[in-house]
Write an enzyme that holds these catalytic residues in place. Structure first.
Site, PDB file in Angstrom:
ATOM      1  CG  ASN A 148      -0.277  -4.803  -0.761  1.00 52.11           C
ATOM      2  OD1 ASN A 148      -0.339  -3.649  -0.343  1.00 52.11           O
ATOM      3  ND2 ASN A 148      -1.254  -5.355  -1.427  1.00 52.11           N
ATOM      4  CD  GLU A 245      -9.723   1.896  -2.961  1.00 52.73           C
ATOM      5  OE1 GLU A 245     -10.165   0.724  -3.035  1.00 52.73           O
ATOM      6  OE2 GLU A 245     -10.231   2.843  -3.591  1.00 52.73           O
ATOM      7  CB  CYS A 279      -6.498  -5.222  -2.003  1.00 51.61           C
ATOM      8  SG  CYS A 279      -5.926  -3.918  -3.038  1.00 51.61           S
ATOM      9  CD  GLU A 459      -6.675   5.172  -3.342  1.00 52.53           C
ATOM     10  OE1 GLU A 459      -6.204   4.099  -3.723  1.00 52.53           O
ATOM     11  OE2 GLU A 459      -6.400   5.704  -2.268  1.00 52.53           O
TER      12      GLU A 459
HETATM   13  C1  UN1 Z   1      -3.299  -3.388  -3.999  1.00 53.98           C
HETATM   14  O1  UN1 Z   1      -3.160  -4.608  -3.904  1.00 53.98           O
HETATM   15  O2  UN1 Z   1      -3.489  -2.694  -2.964  1.00 53.98           O
HETATM   16  O3  UN1 Z   1      -4.182  -3.985  -9.916  1.00 53.98           O
HETATM   17  C2  UN1 Z   1      -3.171  -2.637  -5.271  1.00 53.98           C
HETATM   18  C3  UN1 Z   1      -3.237  -4.379  -9.248  1.00 53.98           C
HETATM   19  C4  UN1 Z   1      -2.141  -3.408  -8.881  1.00 53.98           C
HETATM   20  C5  UN1 Z   1      -2.508  -2.629  -7.662  1.00 53.98           C
HETATM   21  C6  UN1 Z   1      -2.909  -3.476  -6.477  1.00 53.98           C
HETATM   22  N1  UN1 Z   1      -1.890  -2.525  -9.990  1.00 53.98           N
HETATM   23  O4  UN1 Z   1      -3.151  -5.528  -8.860  1.00 53.98           O
END
Ligand code: UN1
Length: 490
Positions: A148, A245, A279, A459
């Site tokens: 993603n 993660e 996520c 991270e």
């Molecule tokens: C992810 O969905 O694995 O804060 C990371 C955010 C993005 C990173 C998402 N800068 O939604």
């Protein structure tokens, strides 16, 4: 399209391949990529082990110089790479450019941090003795990521790992392999020596070979909680450092005193941006009962106006496809579950209109009357599906937000400063936004979650260097005699 080992493009030793498809039009085959085996992984780990001997000795600021150039090349190739990424994973060009910008930010940030990999020193308990500590590289890092964020999320791991003096074997998702190859091209052009960064394509077979290989000392993983937990179990048995993660079920709370337009724009972006496939996506909306009905009416209206489409051919598209047939089936099955549990007030089906018939499009979907025990309230769907629950009070809203196995991101819209700070203190999540959506993390701040989302690492920011270094403690005794600690000085 090949693997990248020791600065060379190689096919899998098995000769097997898989096809990379455009999710907006599955008849568009981007290319065949190697379906790699444990032997391919072993060759890459060997290359990374050899390269590590020299790379670890290059002064950290010199390593930083190469990563800074990588940031420059990502900047130069931004538009071209964004088109490649949109074609293989479907989010809009504005979003894929943002994805690359996160990698650019990470390169420049990490490059600077190579001059600031601070250790600590502390007074010795004895005379004529000095105590200090240094961050040391660890060795070969295995990096396994999702599709993603094909560039940003790998960069959060790969760039700091390299900055610290480690070498890397990277297995990208088999849904976004092309972007990974551009990543390799960019690092090679920036001047990384052969073997410092390697890409192995494939599926779980290659992923588990990376986890199992005895010379891989650190594993960094972004993906599902099921896979992450299995990796963590193996890393526990093999005594490897592992950073995870994983999933999220992120809630946005809206209180009656909030700026309603702001809260509305927040949830539109948080729930349906990236087609809900972050996520950090807003998958739960917790509305105070005083504004519930009026908010839902406006949210349904504005969500229904979102334009679905192929980000490459339709400049107006705001919401792209979901990634593949498997995810499409999973999302549609959750929608069916939701229809049995709650009230579907928008969407609830696939969009096969016109040219979308060849892609994996799902209409933005909203469920109201969702109860905390419902599966659509508890389980990660990873698609454009929003579950709305009603709260009777601020305390009830926090209780609902915290009723989750996950703890990545969270958000509250309120103008009440006391409510905002109480939420900062009491919401169980690695990230809390005040008057902003649950998505939008910045590269130089710690990123990660608690409970089922992670295993204690962060991270991004300065904290990522804890994942990719080990501490070396050094005592220098210049007394010229044996000084027995804890004995001669007491
Ligand atoms: C992810 O969905 O694995 O804060 C990371 C955010 C993005 C990173 C998402 N800068 O939604």
């Amino acid at each position: 399209m090949k693997n990248f080992v020791s600065n060379q493009w190689l096919p899998s030793s098995t000769g097997r391949t898989f096809n990379n498809l455009n999710p907006a039009d599955a008849t568009d085959v981007i290319g065949a990529f190697p379906l790699s085996s444990a032997d391919d992984v072993a060759a890459a780990v060997d290359a990374a082990s050899v390269a590590y001997k020299q790379w670890r000795l290059l002064p950290a600021p010199k390593r930083g110089d190469i990563l800074r150039v990588a940031g420059d090349i990502f900047t130069r190739r931004k538009d071209e790479l964004a088109a490649i990424m949109t074609r293989e994973m479907g989010k809009t060009l504005a979003e894929t450019k943002g994805d690359i910008q996160e990698a650019i930010d990470t390169c420049y940030y990490a490059a600077t941090e190579t001059r600031r990999l601070f250790g600590y020193n502390a007074p010795s308990e004895m005379n004529n003795k000095m105590n200090m500590s240094f961050r040391m590289p660890i060795g070969v890092c295995g990096i396994i990521t999702a599709w993603n964020f094909p560039i940003a999320v790998p960069s959060w791991k790969i760039i700091p790992a390299l900055a610290c003096g480690n070498t890397v074997v990277f297995k990208p998702s088999d849904d976004s392999p092309h972007s990974a190859n551009i990543f390799a091209e960019i690092l090679q052009e920036a001047g990384l020596p052969a073997g410092v960064f390697n890409v192995i394509h494939g599926n779980g077979e290659a992923g588990s070979a990376i986890v199992e290989h005895p010379d891989v000392r650190v594993v960094g993983f972004t993906g599902s909680t099921t896979t992450g937990n299995a990796i963590a179990a193996r890393c526990g048995a093999l005594n490897k450092k592992v950073s995870l993660e994983m999933g999220g079920k992120n809630a946005q709370i809206v209180m009656p005193d909030a700026d309603m337009d702001l809260a509305l724009h927040g949830v539109l972006w948080g729930a349906f941006g990236t087609t809900g496939q972050r996520c950090t996506a807003t998958s739960r909306l917790i509305l105070h009962e005083a504004i519930h009905d009026i908010f839902i009416a406006e949210l349904v209206k504005q969500s229904s106006e979102l334009i679905l489409g192929n980000g490459l051919s339709n400049a107006d598209a705001q919401v792209g496809p979901v990634i593949n047939q498997r995810q499409l089936d999973k999302i549609l099955s959750y929608i069916e579950i939701g229809k049995g549990e709650a009230t579907c007030v928008l969407g609830g089906e696939r969009d096969v209109d016109g040219s979308k018939a060849n892609g994996f499009f799902v209409k933005p979907t909203i469920f109201t009357d969702v109860e905390r025990t419902d599966r659509i309230f508890q389980e990660e769907i990873f698609g454009p599906v929003l579950s709305v629950a009603k709260a009777t009070s601020f305390e009830h809203a926090l209780e609902l937000a915290n009723d989750s196995a996950y703890g990545l991101s969270s958000s509250i819209y309120t103008r009440d400063v006391n409510a905002a700070f109480t939420a900062i203190r009491d919401i169980e999540a690695g990230i809390t936004y005040i008057n902003a959506p649950t998505i939008g993390a910045e590269a130089h701040m710690p990123f990660g979650g608690i409970k089922g989302t992670g295993n204690g690492h962060r991270e991004g920011g300065w904290t990522v260097f804890d994942i990719f270094t080990e501490w070396k403690t050094v005592y220098v005794d210049f007394s010229g005699k044996l000084q027995r600690a804890q004995i001669d000085n007491y």
